[in-house]
Design a protein around this motif. Structure first.
Motif, PDB file in Angstrom:
ATOM      1  N   GLY A 120       0.805  -1.226   0.000  1.00 38.69           N
ATOM      2  CA  GLY A 120       0.000   0.000   0.000  1.00 38.69           C
ATOM      3  C   GLY A 120       0.832   1.267   0.000  1.00 38.69           C
ATOM      4  O   GLY A 120       0.401   2.296  -0.522  1.00 38.69           O
ATOM      5  N   GLN A 121       2.037   1.197   0.568  1.00 44.74           N
ATOM      6  CA  GLN A 121       2.901   2.376   0.589  1.00 44.74           C
ATOM      7  C   GLN A 121       3.411   2.697  -0.813  1.00 44.74           C
ATOM      8  O   GLN A 121       3.459   3.851  -1.213  1.00 44.74           O
ATOM      9  N   GLU A 123       1.822   1.872  -3.486  1.00 39.75           N
ATOM     10  CA  GLU A 123       0.644   2.307  -4.235  1.00 39.75           C
ATOM     11  C   GLU A 123       0.317   3.765  -3.962  1.00 39.75           C
ATOM     12  O   GLU A 123       0.017   4.521  -4.881  1.00 39.75           O
ATOM     13  N   ALA A 124       0.379   4.149  -2.680  1.00 43.65           N
ATOM     14  CA  ALA A 124       0.042   5.532  -2.327  1.00 43.65           C
ATOM     15  C   ALA A 124       1.033   6.492  -2.975  1.00 43.65           C
ATOM     16  O   ALA A 124       0.653   7.549  -3.483  1.00 43.65           O
TER      17      ALA A 124
END
Lengths: 226, 266
Positions: A120-121, A123-124
């Motif tokens: 998710g990091q 992706e963000a």
């Protein structure tokens, strides 16, 4: 049977032991100086999306990790001169060997830290328009470094202990000096006891520091990798 | 009205698995489009193709009238497009995305999180980045939490910081991927209100959600996705109140098995 301890002989030559300790720290320090950046580069290359980079780098890392450091040291010191005609000093051979040897281990510590960061990091970072390099520098590495620290310091302790191997190519480190004094004085028991105490005096505080750091990082809810 | 997003015959496969099978969709500027569908229907994938977090297998996407990528061929009705990563990075900087699990940067404060895009991607002067961070954190009602780290914020607050982080890039389109699905029920409202106020200000948005009441109240258009195709689309009243398709009806029934009497929440 009573053994009569006599530390007097050790302390007469204590300056030699200190010199040995300085040399040990010198090899360890230089191996870190070269091994850490090299390890980071190897880790990043091993994480490459391109197999032509990833696979050879992986092989190099695994080769360095899976061969005894003593063999690497002997190869560099005794075999390389036969092949190339270049003679290198025990000091250079030691620094080069341990720079490469430790870089492989550091690479795995770094890689472990980087891959432990949640998807998710990435992706963000990607979603706000960062490229891979920016994501790595601004988002992934700052978090990964925190998780790497304890495992990294464990490797540093390991490295300093492994440098005792340099005595075998006559580099005057702490173990080498201890051995010389022991042979001259016939007091191996006292000499090696003091040498052990000197290694302990350097490494135990580091080890304590690692433990405290781990507890502190644990408190702020950040996991660590090993 | 001007067309902000136009998707034509979009397909996306993961290996042998076809997730999207020929999506056509047009979104006007200022519209709020809600995408519904059961899990595995392709809603998230559709959203992630719009900002190219996923690269479409085939099909054409145009943003603000400009087709993304270079069209290569049109074999058997499929539009093949080549994409350059540098172009996609530029697209992502103008399309905001909010994730189910917030994905805030834990090593930065709320302020740092919001400032990060303008600073690293847009390379704006520091003063302007700070001004943006203040503006957008205030907008989501978190002016007083600017210097808190994500770990010290509630889920609802974290998600609002994530919204501010996306807004700070001043995007032309916002994507919400199940933005409230990971929240405790009592925190859902504050995030929905934030999204609602963006809709009222005319932000163009694509929203994937399971909050049907919210969908009904906020959407200008509702899509119902099933097995990678748009089964039904139209005004909220058409899709959510008078659905034509049996599968849409089943989906809505599944979401409304138990209801509070209206009295309970007045």
């Amino acid at each position: 049977m009573g053994y009569e301890w006599d530390f007097g002989v050790v302390f007469r030559d204590f300056d030699l032991l200190l010199l040995g300790l300085v040399n040990t720290l010198k090899v360890t320090g230089l191996a870190l100086l070269f091994g850490v950046p090299l390890g980071l580069i190897l880790a990043l290359l091993r994480l490459s999306r391109h197999g032509v980079i990833r696979i050879p780098v992986g092989i190099v890392i695994e080769f360095l990790r899976s061969t005894p450091p003593l063999v690497q040291l002997f190869w560099l010191f005794f075999a390389l001169p036969i092949l190339t005609g270049i003679n290198i000093t025990p000091f250079i051979a030691s620094v080069v060997t341990f720079s490469f040897q430790s870089s492989a281990f550091f690479a795995e510590v770094f890689r472990g830290g980087i891959v432990s960061i949640e998807k998710g990091q990435w992706e963000a970072a990607k979603a706000i328009g960062m490229d891979r390099g920016q994501s790595m520098r601004r988002v992934i590495l700052p978090q990964a470094v925190k998780r790497m620290i304890p495992a990294f310091l464990e490797r540093v302790i390991e490295l300093m202990k492994t440098t005792t191997l340099v005595a075998t190519v006559s580099y005057a480190d702490l173990l080498y000096e201890a051995n010389t004094i022991a042979q001259a004085t016939f007091r191996p028991l006292e000499v090696f006891t003091v040498a052990a105490a000197m290694y302990f005096a350097v490494l135990f505080p580091v080890s304590l520091f690692v433990r405290r750091l781990e507890r502190r990082l644990g408190r702020t809810g950040e996991g660590t990798v090993h | 009205m001007t067309e902000l997003l136009k998707i034509e015959n979009l397909n996306k496969s993961f290996g042998a698995l076809e997730v999207l099978k020929g999506i056509d969709l047009t979104v006007e500027k200022g519209e709020t489009v809600v995408i519904l569908g059961s899990s595995g229907s392709g809603k998230s994938t559709l959203l992630r193709c719009v900002n190219f977090m996923e690269i479409p297998t085939s099909g054409r996407i145009a943003i603000a009238g400009k087709p993304v990528g270079t069209e290569r061929s049109r074999a058997s009705g499929r539009i093949q497009v080549d994409y350059r990563e540098s172009e996609l990075i530029g697209i992502r900087a103008t399309v905001g995305m909010v994730f189910q699990h917030f994905n805030l940067f834990p090593h930065m404060t709320a302020f740092g999180n919001v400032m990060e895009g303008p600073r690293t991607v847009l390379k704006l002067p520091r003063g302007e980045c700070e001004a943006r961070a203040e503006t957008y954190l205030s907008k989501v009602g978190l002016a007083d939490k600017m210097h808190s780290y994500p770990a010290h914020l509630s889920g609802g607050q974290q998600q609002r910081v994530a919204i501010a982080r996306a807004l700070a890039m001043e995007p032309q389109l916002m994507l919400f991927d199940e933005a409230t699905s990971a929240l405790d029920p009592e925190l859902v409202g504050e995030v929905l209100q934030t999204i609602r106020s963006l809709a009222d200000e005319g932000m163009t948005m694509l929203i994937v959600t399971h909050e049907l009441g919210f969908a009904y109240s906020v959407a200008s258009k509702v899509l119902f996705l099933s097995d990678g195709v748009i089964l039904e689309q139209g005004a909220p009243d058409d899709v959510l109140v008078r659905p034509k398709q049996q599968r849409t009806r089943d989906f809505l029934r599944g979401h409304a098995t138990y209801k509070l009497p209206d009295l309970a929440i007045t």
